[in-house]
Design a protein around this motif. Structure first.
Motif, mmCIF file in Angstrom:
data_model
loop_
_atom_site.group_PDB
_atom_site.id
_atom_site.type_symbol
_atom_site.label_atom_id
_atom_site.label_comp_id
_atom_site.label_asym_id
_atom_site.label_seq_id
_atom_site.Cartn_x
_atom_site.Cartn_y
_atom_site.Cartn_z
ATOM 1 N N ALA A 1 26.783 -14.446 30.001
ATOM 2 C CA ALA A 1 28.274 -14.913 28.802
ATOM 3 C C ALA A 1 28.153 -15.832 28.716
ATOM 4 N N VAL A 2 28.452 -16.608 27.523
ATOM 5 C CA VAL A 2 28.524 -17.642 26.888
ATOM 6 C C VAL A 2 30.048 -17.483 26.168
ATOM 7 N N ASP A 3 30.539 -19.241 27.070
ATOM 8 C CA ASP A 3 32.034 -18.906 26.162
ATOM 9 C C ASP A 3 31.739 -19.781 24.849
ATOM 10 N N LEU A 4 31.026 -20.720 24.752
ATOM 11 C CA LEU A 4 31.335 -21.529 23.765
ATOM 12 C C LEU A 4 29.580 -22.287 23.274
ATOM 13 N N VAL A 5 29.692 -22.164 22.849
ATOM 14 C CA VAL A 5 27.988 -23.004 21.753
ATOM 15 C C VAL A 5 28.548 -23.464 21.273
ATOM 16 N N VAL A 6 27.649 -24.726 21.401
ATOM 17 C CA VAL A 6 28.384 -25.552 20.171
ATOM 18 C C VAL A 6 26.891 -25.880 19.033
ATOM 19 N N MET A 7 27.182 -25.644 18.177
ATOM 20 C CA MET A 7 25.697 -26.041 17.426
ATOM 21 C C MET A 7 25.506 -27.252 16.921
ATOM 22 N N PRO A 8 24.080 -27.589 16.830
ATOM 23 C CA PRO A 8 23.534 -28.760 16.667
ATOM 24 C C PRO A 8 24.197 -28.807 15.056
ATOM 25 N N PHE A 9 24.506 -30.583 14.556
ATOM 26 C CA PHE A 9 25.152 -30.805 13.570
ATOM 27 C C PHE A 9 24.443 -30.728 12.599
ATOM 28 N N MET A 10 24.784 -30.508 11.328
ATOM 29 C CA MET A 10 23.834 -30.041 10.450
ATOM 30 C C MET A 10 23.165 -28.564 10.652
ATOM 31 N N ALA A 11 23.223 -28.428 11.170
ATOM 32 C CA ALA A 11 22.065 -26.892 11.435
ATOM 33 C C ALA A 11 22.717 -26.134 10.907
ATOM 34 N N PRO A 12 21.586 -25.588 9.345
ATOM 35 C CA PRO A 12 22.443 -24.228 8.565
ATOM 36 C C PRO A 12 22.749 -23.121 9.496
ATOM 37 N N ALA A 13 22.993 -22.428 8.700
ATOM 38 C CA ALA A 13 24.062 -21.214 9.214
ATOM 39 C C ALA A 13 22.875 -20.462 9.618
ATOM 40 N N SER A 14 21.706 -20.621 9.575
ATOM 41 C CA SER A 14 20.382 -18.850 9.960
ATOM 42 C C SER A 14 20.574 -19.753 11.110
ATOM 43 N N THR A 15 20.243 -21.322 11.873
ATOM 44 C CA THR A 15 20.279 -21.216 13.002
ATOM 45 C C THR A 15 21.061 -20.484 13.983
ATOM 46 N N LEU A 16 22.891 -19.978 13.842
ATOM 47 C CA LEU A 16 23.274 -18.936 14.265
ATOM 48 C C LEU A 16 22.031 -17.142 14.691
ATOM 49 N N GLY A 17 21.333 -17.031 13.981
ATOM 50 C CA GLY A 17 21.018 -15.912 14.074
ATOM 51 C C GLY A 17 20.463 -15.608 15.922
ATOM 52 N N VAL A 18 20.263 -16.798 16.536
ATOM 53 C CA VAL A 18 19.334 -16.609 17.738
ATOM 54 C C VAL A 18 20.253 -16.289 18.679
ATOM 55 N N LEU A 19 21.409 -16.159 18.382
ATOM 56 C CA LEU A 19 22.203 -15.647 19.062
ATOM 57 C C LEU A 19 22.918 -14.306 19.215
ATOM 58 N N ASP A 20 22.248 -13.364 17.655
ATOM 59 C CA ASP A 20 22.304 -11.715 17.444
ATOM 60 C C ASP A 20 21.938 -10.844 18.778
ATOM 61 N N GLY A 21 22.833 -10.030 19.705
ATOM 62 C CA GLY A 21 22.672 -9.886 20.771
ATOM 63 C C GLY A 21 23.045 -10.748 21.781
ATOM 64 N N LEU A 22 23.495 -11.416 22.157
ATOM 65 C CA LEU A 22 23.538 -12.337 23.212
ATOM 66 C C LEU A 22 25.243 -12.067 23.432
ATOM 67 N N PRO A 23 25.517 -12.410 24.682
ATOM 68 C CA PRO A 23 27.517 -11.893 24.848
ATOM 69 C C PRO A 23 27.808 -13.291 24.773
ATOM 70 N N VAL A 24 27.996 -13.717 23.576
ATOM 71 C CA VAL A 24 28.330 -15.295 23.332
ATOM 72 C C VAL A 24 30.337 -15.091 22.872
#
Length: 306
Positions: A37-60
């Motif tokens: 499990a990951v408690d906090l994921v920090v996005m890259p600066f100015m990354a598009p929302a689509s970047t978050l698709g990689v989290l699908d199904g992961l314990p975040v």
């Protein structure tokens, strides 16, 4: 121990003293995710929302953005994952850049800079800012920082928000009044997020209602302005434009916005100052403290209403 991922080595180095299990993960693929499990994921600066698709199904548990905007995040992020934006990081810098755009356009600096190279010495008059009326759309963090910086320039600031109200600074007009307000504006500043109510807020009809030669400034999101309508209005000499955000973005090299007289462009850099990382690190330290204490994160965004 909390598990936290950051997108680059700079942030990892700046947070290395914290008692957390720290990983570098730029969200390019799920292969970079730490185990468990990951408690906090920090996005890259100015990354598009689509970047978050990689989290699908992961314990975040939660995602922290380094930006203010959150358009389209609700379309990608699972509803059980908390999402916080970077309120407090970019407002002052964005306001600073907004004033730079306004002043550069109102004092005709782009043309003077060009004449520095050509050798011309044209002592013409410029519109200036003193004594002008600025209609400021957006009274949130960015809008308030812009207002504070405008006041010393001896301007009248007319504030506009989604709904009319009165606060400690006086009246705030509703966005439904905007068409009646812009004929009296010398400068229209757009500092609002992108949503269903703000997309193409500055359309052909609104631009046609503006005072001839007025300046349109957009530091919110590109689609808040109808690009085709703006181009037509600038080409006709009805308005001028100073834009840090555009639609489409990034702007193609051959796009007519780049070469149309009366348009001043910067490439979505209002928040990009060399002190930004200091503010991001301070925010992340606070957020990690909240998680460790079992408290809610600051600046949580209700994506159901986004």
């Amino acid at each position: 121990m909390l598990t936290v991922t950051v997108p680059d080595q700079t942030l990892r180095d700046r947070l290395a003293d914290l008692p957390v299990d720290l990983h570098t993960w730029d969200l390019a693929s799920a292969d970079g995710a730490p185990d468990g499990a990951v408690d906090l994921v920090v996005m890259p600066f100015m990354a598009p929302a689509s970047t978050l698709g990689v989290l699908d199904g992961l314990p975040v548990r939660a995602v922290q953005s380094q930006a203010l905007g959150y358009d389209h995040v609700a379309d990608v992020l699972a509803p059980d994952v908390a999402f916080a934006n970077a309120a407090g990081v970019h407002e002052a810098a964005t306001a600073e850049h907004t004033l730079a755009l306004v002043l550069a356009a109102q004092r005709d600096l782009p043309r003077f800079v060009g004449e520095q190279v050509t050798g011309d010495w044209d002592q013409r008059f410029a519109p200036g800012l003193v004594g002008r009326t600025v209609v400021l759309v957006g009274v949130g963090g960015v809008g308030e920082e812009i207002r504070r910086r405008l006041v010393p320039f001896d301007v009248e600031v007319v504030r506009v928000a989604s709904h009319a109200r009165t606060d400690g600074l006086g009246p705030v007009h509703g966005v439904d009044e905007l068409a009646d307000l812009v004929p009296g504006a010398d400068v229209l500043v757009l500092a609002v997020p992108l949503n269903g109510g703000t997309r193409h807020l500055a359309d052909g009809r609104l631009l046609a209602a503006m005072r001839p030669g007025a300046l349109v400034v957009n530091v919110g999101r590109g689609p808040v302005v109808d690009t085709d309508a703006l181009l037509a209005a600038v080409r006709d000499g009805r308005v001028r434009a100073a834009l840090d955000v555009v639609d489409p973005e990034p702007l193609p090299a051959d796009h007519p916005l780049r070469t149309t007289p009366g348009v001043l462009l910067t490439p979505h850099v209002a928040g990009r100052t060399t002190t930004m990382t200091d503010r991001v690190v301070a925010l992340l330290r606070t957020q990690i403290e909240h998680l460790a204490a079992g408290d809610p994160l600051d600046h949580l965004v209700d994506l159901r209403r986004a």
